[in-house]
Each structure stands twice: as structure tokens, then as C-alpha cells.
Design an enzyme around this catalytic site. Sequence first.
Site, PDB file in Angstrom:
ATOM      1  N   ASN A  42       0.837  -1.187   0.000  1.00  0.00           N
ATOM      2  CA  ASN A  42       0.000   0.000   0.000  1.00  0.00           C
ATOM      3  C   ASN A  42       0.877   1.243   0.000  1.00  0.00           C
ATOM      4  O   ASN A  42       1.960   1.276   0.580  1.00  0.00           O
ATOM      5  CB  ASN A  42      -1.002  -0.003   1.157  1.00  0.00           C
ATOM      6  CG  ASN A  42      -0.403  -0.143   2.533  1.00  0.00           C
ATOM      7  OD1 ASN A  42       0.549  -0.891   2.742  1.00  0.00           O
ATOM      8  ND2 ASN A  42      -0.962   0.561   3.496  1.00  0.00           N
ATOM      9  N   GLU A  44       0.264   5.302   0.619  1.00  0.00           N
ATOM     10  CA  GLU A  44      -0.672   6.340   1.034  1.00  0.00           C
ATOM     11  C   GLU A  44      -0.222   7.704   0.552  1.00  0.00           C
ATOM     12  O   GLU A  44       0.911   7.882   0.091  1.00  0.00           O
ATOM     13  CB  GLU A  44      -0.804   6.343   2.558  1.00  0.00           C
ATOM     14  CG  GLU A  44      -1.388   5.063   3.098  1.00  0.00           C
ATOM     15  CD  GLU A  44      -1.504   5.032   4.614  1.00  0.00           C
ATOM     16  OE1 GLU A  44      -2.165   4.125   5.109  1.00  0.00           O
ATOM     17  OE2 GLU A  44      -0.921   5.916   5.292  1.00  0.00           O
ATOM     18  N   ASN A  45      -1.129   8.646   0.679  1.00  0.00           N
ATOM     19  CA  ASN A  45      -0.872  10.018   0.260  1.00  0.00           C
ATOM     20  C   ASN A  45      -1.632  10.936   1.209  1.00  0.00           C
ATOM     21  O   ASN A  45      -2.708  10.567   1.680  1.00  0.00           O
ATOM     22  CB  ASN A  45      -1.356  10.195  -1.182  1.00  0.00           C
ATOM     23  CG  ASN A  45      -0.923  11.503  -1.777  1.00  0.00           C
ATOM     24  OD1 ASN A  45      -1.514  12.535  -1.502  1.00  0.00           O
ATOM     25  ND2 ASN A  45       0.103  11.457  -2.596  1.00  0.00           N
ATOM     26  N   ALA A  46      -1.100  12.125   1.459  1.00  0.00           N
ATOM     27  CA  ALA A  46      -1.782  13.073   2.337  1.00  0.00           C
ATOM     28  C   ALA A  46      -3.179  13.406   1.817  1.00  0.00           C
ATOM     29  O   ALA A  46      -4.089  13.658   2.593  1.00  0.00           O
ATOM     30  CB  ALA A  46      -0.953  14.347   2.494  1.00  0.00           C
ATOM     31  N   TYR A  48      -5.940  11.628   0.821  1.00  0.00           N
ATOM     32  CA  TYR A  48      -6.281  10.215   0.979  1.00  0.00           C
ATOM     33  C   TYR A  48      -6.756   9.484  -0.269  1.00  0.00           C
ATOM     34  O   TYR A  48      -6.324   8.365  -0.512  1.00  0.00           O
ATOM     35  CB  TYR A  48      -7.309  10.037   2.105  1.00  0.00           C
ATOM     36  CG  TYR A  48      -6.740  10.349   3.473  1.00  0.00           C
ATOM     37  CD1 TYR A  48      -5.533   9.818   3.893  1.00  0.00           C
ATOM     38  CD2 TYR A  48      -7.416  11.194   4.338  1.00  0.00           C
ATOM     39  CE1 TYR A  48      -5.005  10.107   5.135  1.00  0.00           C
ATOM     40  CE2 TYR A  48      -6.892  11.499   5.597  1.00  0.00           C
ATOM     41  CZ  TYR A  48      -5.698  10.948   5.989  1.00  0.00           C
ATOM     42  OH  TYR A  48      -5.185  11.243   7.218  1.00  0.00           O
ATOM     43  N   GLU A  55      -3.110  -4.679  -3.021  1.00  0.00           N
ATOM     44  CA  GLU A  55      -3.680  -5.623  -3.981  1.00  0.00           C
ATOM     45  C   GLU A  55      -3.771  -4.998  -5.372  1.00  0.00           C
ATOM     46  O   GLU A  55      -3.386  -5.611  -6.374  1.00  0.00           O
ATOM     47  CB  GLU A  55      -5.085  -6.052  -3.546  1.00  0.00           C
ATOM     48  CG  GLU A  55      -5.130  -6.673  -2.175  1.00  0.00           C
ATOM     49  CD  GLU A  55      -5.433  -5.658  -1.071  1.00  0.00           C
ATOM     50  OE1 GLU A  55      -4.658  -4.687  -0.900  1.00  0.00           O
ATOM     51  OE2 GLU A  55      -6.443  -5.837  -0.373  1.00  0.00           O
ATOM     52  N   CYS A  89     -10.832  -3.010  -4.145  1.00  0.00           N
ATOM     53  CA  CYS A  89      -9.939  -4.088  -4.587  1.00  0.00           C
ATOM     54  C   CYS A  89     -10.729  -5.313  -5.014  1.00  0.00           C
ATOM     55  O   CYS A  89     -10.390  -5.959  -6.010  1.00  0.00           O
ATOM     56  CB  CYS A  89      -8.949  -4.446  -3.483  1.00  0.00           C
ATOM     57  SG  CYS A  89      -7.678  -3.184  -3.244  1.00  0.00           S
TER      58      CYS A  89
END
Length: 130
Positions: A42, A44-46, A48, A55, A89
Amino acid sequence: MTREELKAAAAAMLDRAYCPYSHFPVGAALECADGTVFTGCNVENAAYPAGLCAERNAMFHAVAEGHTDFRRIVIAGRGEDFCVPCGICRQVMREFAPELEIICLNGNGEERTFTLPELLPHSFGPESLG
């Protein structure tokens, strides 16, 4: 690749996860019908919605390399519960592999296996478009 090797490949991706917000690393290993394996973690990013699950990371990498026939996927997490795929997913898995075997691991390495129809009953797929 053996089941144990696939599980180890998914678990190895936990250390590559970029999850400074949720602190919930996820690793995945996707086996294609021809035996090719693609891994993902995974990211992530600030902002979201801009993040990507492990997956889909593995599946999209496979598609980018010309693979669309998936046999099974292992999804690894570090929590007590089994790390099951989110709804998005599941829908992406449905696009390519309606009968996909999904092996979910918890932080103790215990596993629970699902079929995609178990996790996404009455699914929507390409044939639903008429």
C-alpha cells in the site's frame, strides 16, 4: 511458486509499504496463470483518495506488464485480524479473475482462504454492461 513462497513474498512487502497516516502496512503477492508473480504494497498520500492498496498495486503492475489471467493472491497484514481486501480491490479483482483464490494473512502468519464470490456476491462485471 509454492503457497508458502507466495505467502513469504506478500509478507516481505510489508516493509516496503508507505503508510505514514494509517500505520497499517499491507503487502500482496499475485500469481498469474502462467506462474508469474507480481508484488505490491500500500502507498498512502496526504490527499487520501490518491493512495493505492497493495492488492491493486500488484494487479495494476501485472496488467501493465501484459498479464490479466490471475490465479491467486496473498494479502498480508500485521494485525490480529485477517487482512481482507477492501471493496474497491474486490471489484478490481472481479474484473480480471471472477474465481480468484484470496489468501488472507494476519500478523501471526495464520491464513484464511476465500473465493472472490464469497467476498463479493452478486458482483458486477463486464457482462453486466449488456
